[in-house]
Design a protein around this motif. Structure first.
Motif, PDB file in Angstrom:
ATOM      1  N   ALA A  65       1.243  -3.728  -7.310  1.00  0.00           N
ATOM      2  CA  ALA A  65       2.369  -3.903  -6.395  1.00  0.00           C
ATOM      3  C   ALA A  65       2.839  -5.349  -6.353  1.00  0.00           C
ATOM      4  CB  ALA A  65       2.012  -3.419  -4.993  1.00  0.00           C
ATOM      5  N   LYS A  66       2.813  -5.998  -7.517  1.00  0.00           N
ATOM      6  CA  LYS A  66       3.327  -7.358  -7.627  1.00  0.00           C
ATOM      7  C   LYS A  66       4.735  -7.392  -8.216  1.00  0.00           C
ATOM      8  CE  LYS A  66      -1.231  -9.523  -8.011  1.00  0.00           C
ATOM      9  NZ  LYS A  66      -2.138 -10.361  -8.844  1.00  0.00           N
ATOM     10  N   GLY A  67       5.230  -6.257  -8.675  1.00  0.00           N
ATOM     11  CA  GLY A  67       6.608  -6.183  -9.119  1.00  0.00           C
ATOM     12  C   GLY A  67       7.542  -6.020  -7.926  1.00  0.00           C
ATOM     13  N   HIS A  68       8.844  -6.189  -8.140  1.00  0.00           N
ATOM     14  CA  HIS A  68       9.818  -5.975  -7.067  1.00  0.00           C
ATOM     15  C   HIS A  68       9.689  -4.545  -6.536  1.00  0.00           C
ATOM     16  CE1 HIS A  68      11.374  -9.737  -8.293  1.00  0.00           C
ATOM     17  NE2 HIS A  68      12.274  -9.324  -9.175  1.00  0.00           N
ATOM     18  N   SER A  69       9.863  -4.388  -5.251  1.00  0.00           N
ATOM     19  CA  SER A  69       9.937  -3.033  -4.706  1.00  0.00           C
ATOM     20  C   SER A  69      11.263  -2.413  -5.122  1.00  0.00           C
ATOM     21  CB  SER A  69       9.841  -3.049  -3.178  1.00  0.00           C
ATOM     22  OG  SER A  69      11.060  -3.482  -2.599  1.00  0.00           O
ATOM     23  N   TRP A  70      11.248  -1.104  -5.316  1.00  0.00           N
ATOM     24  CA  TRP A  70      12.498  -0.376  -5.557  1.00  0.00           C
ATOM     25  C   TRP A  70      12.999  -0.006  -4.159  1.00  0.00           C
ATOM     26  CZ3 TRP A  70      12.923   3.939  -9.851  1.00  0.00           C
ATOM     27  CH2 TRP A  70      14.270   4.218 -10.086  1.00  0.00           C
ATOM     28  N   GLY A  71      13.447  -1.013  -3.435  1.00  0.00           N
ATOM     29  CA  GLY A  71      13.607  -0.925  -2.000  1.00  0.00           C
ATOM     30  C   GLY A  71      14.481   0.213  -1.517  1.00  0.00           C
ATOM     31  N   TRP A  72      13.954   0.946  -0.526  1.00  0.00           N
ATOM     32  CA  TRP A  72      14.713   2.041   0.073  1.00  0.00           C
ATOM     33  C   TRP A  72      14.587   2.034   1.596  1.00  0.00           C
ATOM     34  CZ3 TRP A  72      14.686   7.998  -0.905  1.00  0.00           C
ATOM     35  CH2 TRP A  72      15.979   8.398  -1.265  1.00  0.00           C
ATOM     36  N   GLY A  73      13.959   0.996   2.125  1.00  0.00           N
ATOM     37  CA  GLY A  73      13.838   0.893   3.572  1.00  0.00           C
ATOM     38  C   GLY A  73      13.024  -0.324   3.945  1.00  0.00           C
ATOM     39  N   ALA A  74      13.299  -0.914   5.108  1.00  0.00           N
ATOM     40  CA  ALA A  74      12.579  -2.090   5.593  1.00  0.00           C
ATOM     41  C   ALA A  74      12.097  -1.842   7.013  1.00  0.00           C
ATOM     42  CB  ALA A  74      13.471  -3.325   5.544  1.00  0.00           C
ATOM     43  N   THR A  75      10.884  -2.340   7.316  1.00  0.00           N
ATOM     44  CA  THR A  75      10.282  -2.167   8.636  1.00  0.00           C
ATOM     45  C   THR A  75       9.461  -3.402   8.958  1.00  0.00           C
ATOM     46  OG1 THR A  75      10.135   0.232   8.321  1.00  0.00           O
ATOM     47  CG2 THR A  75       8.742  -0.699  10.040  1.00  0.00           C
ATOM     48  N   ALA A  76       9.369  -3.751  10.235  1.00  0.00           N
ATOM     49  CA  ALA A  76       8.530  -4.859  10.677  1.00  0.00           C
ATOM     50  C   ALA A  76       7.822  -4.471  11.966  1.00  0.00           C
ATOM     51  CB  ALA A  76       9.363  -6.121  10.898  1.00  0.00           C
ATOM     52  N   CYS A  77       6.521  -4.711  12.030  1.00  0.00           N
ATOM     53  CA  CYS A  77       5.764  -4.534  13.269  1.00  0.00           C
ATOM     54  C   CYS A  77       4.410  -5.205  13.103  1.00  0.00           C
ATOM     55  CB  CYS A  77       5.605  -3.056  13.644  1.00  0.00           C
ATOM     56  SG  CYS A  77       4.666  -2.072  12.464  1.00  0.00           S
ATOM     57  N   ASP A  78       3.736  -5.462  14.216  1.00  0.00           N
ATOM     58  CA  ASP A  78       2.424  -6.107  14.215  1.00  0.00           C
ATOM     59  C   ASP A  78       1.353  -5.041  14.003  1.00  0.00           C
ATOM     60  OD1 ASP A  78       0.127  -7.552  14.608  1.00  0.00           O
ATOM     61  OD2 ASP A  78       0.513  -8.000  16.721  1.00  0.00           O
ATOM     62  N   LEU A  79       0.707  -5.070  12.854  1.00  0.00           N
ATOM     63  CA  LEU A  79      -0.234  -4.015  12.497  1.00  0.00           C
ATOM     64  C   LEU A  79      -1.694  -4.359  12.779  1.00  0.00           C
ATOM     65  CD1 LEU A  79       1.443  -2.919   9.151  1.00  0.00           C
ATOM     66  CD2 LEU A  79       1.410  -1.640  11.307  1.00  0.00           C
ATOM     67  N   ASN A  80      -2.017  -5.642  12.979  1.00  0.00           N
ATOM     68  CA  ASN A  80      -3.414  -5.995  13.262  1.00  0.00           C
ATOM     69  C   ASN A  80      -3.599  -6.721  14.590  1.00  0.00           C
ATOM     70  OD1 ASN A  80      -2.225  -8.381  12.532  1.00  0.00           O
ATOM     71  ND2 ASN A  80      -3.637  -8.861  10.874  1.00  0.00           N
ATOM     72  N   ASN A  81      -2.576  -6.609  15.448  1.00  0.00           N
ATOM     73  CA  ASN A  81      -2.651  -7.098  16.832  1.00  0.00           C
ATOM     74  C   ASN A  81      -2.936  -8.593  16.945  1.00  0.00           C
ATOM     75  OD1 ASN A  81      -2.229  -4.447  17.442  1.00  0.00           O
ATOM     76  ND2 ASN A  81      -4.177  -4.095  18.483  1.00  0.00           N
ATOM     77  N   ASP A  82      -2.378  -9.381  16.003  1.00  0.00           N
ATOM     78  CA  ASP A  82      -2.539 -10.829  16.084  1.00  0.00           C
ATOM     79  C   ASP A  82      -1.264 -11.518  16.550  1.00  0.00           C
ATOM     80  OD1 ASP A  82      -0.919 -10.526  13.873  1.00  0.00           O
ATOM     81  OD2 ASP A  82      -2.150 -11.742  12.527  1.00  0.00           O
ATOM     82  N   ASN A  83      -0.298 -10.733  17.037  1.00  0.00           N
ATOM     83  CA  ASN A  83       0.980 -11.240  17.537  1.00  0.00           C
ATOM     84  C   ASN A  83       1.849 -11.815  16.425  1.00  0.00           C
ATOM     85  OD1 ASN A  83       2.942 -11.797  19.557  1.00  0.00           O
ATOM     86  ND2 ASN A  83       2.266 -13.930  19.668  1.00  0.00           N
TER      87      ASN A  83
END
Length: 679
Positions: free
Chosen positions: A281-299
């Motif tokens: 997963a070091k190549g460009h994403s074939w982007g089809w959606g973007a999301t952001a959230c805190d997944l490990n509770n470190d703010n």
């Protein structure tokens, strides 16, 4: 064997179903138990029974045979609003949720017989909407020569980019010809107050002037916790290109301008030239959606890019500290890139792919073809070959590699589904029956709660997110979803919005116990074919969540379109369960070190031992789904709750308070919660 059936590179082409088919002839107060860890482990329980009040959480959950929704499209007066995607915005700050519905990126003709692509709909607070698109200025152009058609765009995200107290809209646009200096670009539409918009600053790198762009996902998030929202844009592939474009992160300055800091912050990826890089997963994403959230509770929020074409999804873990952040690629290690386990559900076993089987039928001496145990008939392979127009959907050189054994991923939604305090993921995926079991389906991924983010995929057979299939040949167009508590019992439910293929529809599931779901019948729930963009929102602020759903007419030609609606009419499904359980709704406003819209704020609500967590959404998913920035919590039979807000500032400032149920509250950072009485 057919000598003419030479191998060809795979491509995302629809399965020819017709050709293949012809050739291949109690009302009891119960609910999910809040006691102990959820089944199958996964990082702890929901808080245990008792709690500070010494009570046990009780609720009246939905039960089969109880109608939960009714279609109320006509009642809300939106007949003729045609939309595939929809977002929630409070455009005038009056507390009533408004809608931005899109049927593409334009043009918009505002005359009586004009063809429309976008509708900005103001909620009048009286069970109806007013079309304010033209009056709002939201389609304004920078080049006057384009005024007749308006600026094209339907990929968007919403936040307060200039911290002036109202919600702005970033509208992204593709640029395929960088020599065209007259074309419109991506733009931030600044809210001037009361729902009037104007073009944002001209000197902003997020506009992408002179640079190729194919944006499909946009999300706002304050990644460095400096009090200004930033922009993460997921890019697809330019027409005729082999490799997708680089995803981009733009840091915001609080005045509507943004600076590209993609490479400096560690998000650089590579063109598609190395299988080793693609598998990692070091190549460009074939982007089809973007999301952001805190997944490990470190703010600190993580960034996710969902990828089309069964290419790896990307998960960027936010490391370091506020102001000194760096992103680390944990796509594969987290389990988000693709399901890499070989011992579960054969997700890495390509040998049941019908195209692979027929390729090996025609080319038995090819590498690894001895692993294919199923032997299709010559007649079957001929039909498959002809059904795809003279090739198989299989490239034997690449399609056995891990990077080609993931999903066609679209919308990823962050939500704490099992109430353990960590954000889980609901993925949206397209899956075709001919590709076998290796293609990742739309499913829940449960956060293990580790510092280095990781997810478990128990599978839909375990969670219950399954469906009946009428025949051997099927297509799941599960690109969109909504995760929301439709019955107010304190546990999130799932709506899978499936579209673009014959037989697809919306699927509603009720969480009956932690991580276990039951399907809700069409009679009790949502009856909507070819269901596209979906968002849950309390439109009438009566204490339950309604569902607004777009519609698509892809592949509606001829016999394959027998189940299509005549138009892409936007539909509203009104919740009928209000009053069975208590609830509260909360609107936040950041001050000081937090962005004004409080995007990324984490709110935890506890009542009698049950803890629920939500984050304020800055837009997510394919093309752009925007949840209401007013957060909803079902409280069951509890008439009060303790609320803790972790603000999205550098210190992760928290404040707690107790409030009564059945009210809509406003909280400015550092202040006291106030009840809101809507006009």
């Amino acid at each position: 064997m057919f000598a003419s059936r030479a191998p060809r590179s795979s491509a995302p082409i629809l399965l020819a179903l017709a050709a293949l088919a012809a050739a291949c002839s109690s009302s009891e107060e119960t609910g999910p138990s809040p006691t102990g860890p959820p089944p199958d482990g996964g990082g702890g329980g929901s808080g245990g029974s008792g709690g500070a009040a010494g009570c046990t959480f009780k609720a009246t959950p939905w039960t089969a045979g109880t109608q939960a929704f009714r279609e109320a499209t006509a009642d809300w007066g939106i007949e003729g609003v045609l939309a595939v995607k929809v977002s929630v915005i409070d455009l005038d700050g009056d507390g009533w949720p408004d809608l931005f519905a899109r049927n593409g990126g334009g043009p918009d003709e505002f005359g009586p017989e004009g063809k429309r692509a976008r509708w900005l709909l103001r909620n009048n607070g009286k069970h109806g909407f007013e079309d304010v698109t033209e009056a709002s200025g939201v389609t304004a152009v920078r080049n006057p020569a384009n005024a007749a058609t308006g600026r094209p765009s339907d990929v968007m995200a919403i936040a307060d980019a200039d911290n002036d107290g109202d919600q702005d809209i970033f509208m992204a646009k593709a640029i395929t010809n960088t020599d065209d200096t007259e074309q419109e670009t991506s733009e931030l539409m600044l809210n001037l107050g009361k729902g009037k918009f104007a073009l944002g600053p001209e000197k902003s790198e997020a506009r992408g002037v002179g640079k190729p762009a194919m944006p499909v996902g946009v999300t706002f998030s304050d990644v460095d916790r400096d009090g200004n929202v930033d922009l993460f844009i997921s890019h697809n592939m330019l027409p005729g290109a082999y490799s997708p474009l680089q995803d981009r992160l733009y840091l915001g300055h609080g005045d509507g301008t943004f600076t590209d800091r993609t490479f400096e912050l560690g998000l650089k990826t590579k063109n598609w030239s190395s299988i080793k890089d693609l598998n990692a997963a070091k190549g460009h994403s074939w982007g089809w959606g973007a999301t952001a959230c805190d997944l490990n509770n470190d703010n600190l929020p993580e960034l996710l890019s969902a990828s089309y074409g069964r290419a790896p999804n990307h998960l960027w873990q936010n490391s370091g500290a506020p102001g000194q952040i760096e992103f680390v690629n944990r796509s594969v290690e987290s389990g988000y890139a693709y399901d890499q386990r070989q011992d579960y559900d054969q997700r890495q076993d390509w040998t049941d792919n019908l195209n692979a089987q027929c390729y090996c039928h025609d080319n038995p001496e090819a590498e690894d073809c001895d692993k294919v145990t199923e032997t299709p008939s010559d007649q079957f392979c001929q039909a498959l070959w002809e059904g795809f127009g003279g090739f198989y959907r299989w490239d034997h050189d690449y399609d056995r590699e891990p990077w080609r054994l993931g999903g066609n991923s679209a919308t990823t939604t962050c939500a704490d589904v099992d109430n353990d305090g960590f954000m889980d993921l609901m993925t949206g995926e397209i899956v075709h029956s001919d590709v076998g079991s290796s293609s990742d389906p739309a499913e829940l991924m449960f956060n293990t709660g580790e510092t280095d983010v990781r997810f478990d995929r128990p599978g839909n057979e375990t969670t219950g997110l399954v469906r009946d299939r009428p025949s051997q040949w099927w297509n799941d167009g599960d690109m969109n979803n909504a995760v929301f508590d439709f019955d107010g019992d304190g546990w999130l439910d799932v709506y899978i919005s499936s579209s673009d293929y014959p037989g697809t529809r919306g699927l509603l599931f009720h969480q009956r116990e932690p991580r276990r779901f039951d399907p809700v019948s069409l009679e009790d729930g949502i009856d909507h074919r070819r269901s596209a963009g979906a968002v849950a929102v309390d439109l009438d602020r009566d204490g339950d969540l309604d569902l607004v759903v777009g519609n698509a007419r892809m592949r509606c030609e001829g016999a394959s379109g027998a189940d299509c609606y005549p138009t892409t009419q936007l539909r509203i499904f009104e919740n009928l369960l209000g009053g069975k359980n208590h609830w509260l709704e909360l609107r936040l406003e950041g001050t000081g070190g937090s962005n004004r819209a409080a995007v990324g704020a984490r709110v935890t609500v506890e009542a009698c031992g049950l803890r629920q967590s939500r984050e304020v959404d800055g837009g997510h998913g394919q093309v752009g789904t925007q949840e209401d920035m007013v957060l909803y919590f079902g409280l069951g039979q509890q008439d009060e709750a303790e609320v803790t807000v972790r603000w999205p500032d550098a210190a992760g400032t928290t404040q707690s308070f107790t409030v009564a149920a059945d009210a809509f509250y406003f909280l400015r950072q550092g202040g006291e919660p106030k009840t809101i009485k809507l006009p």
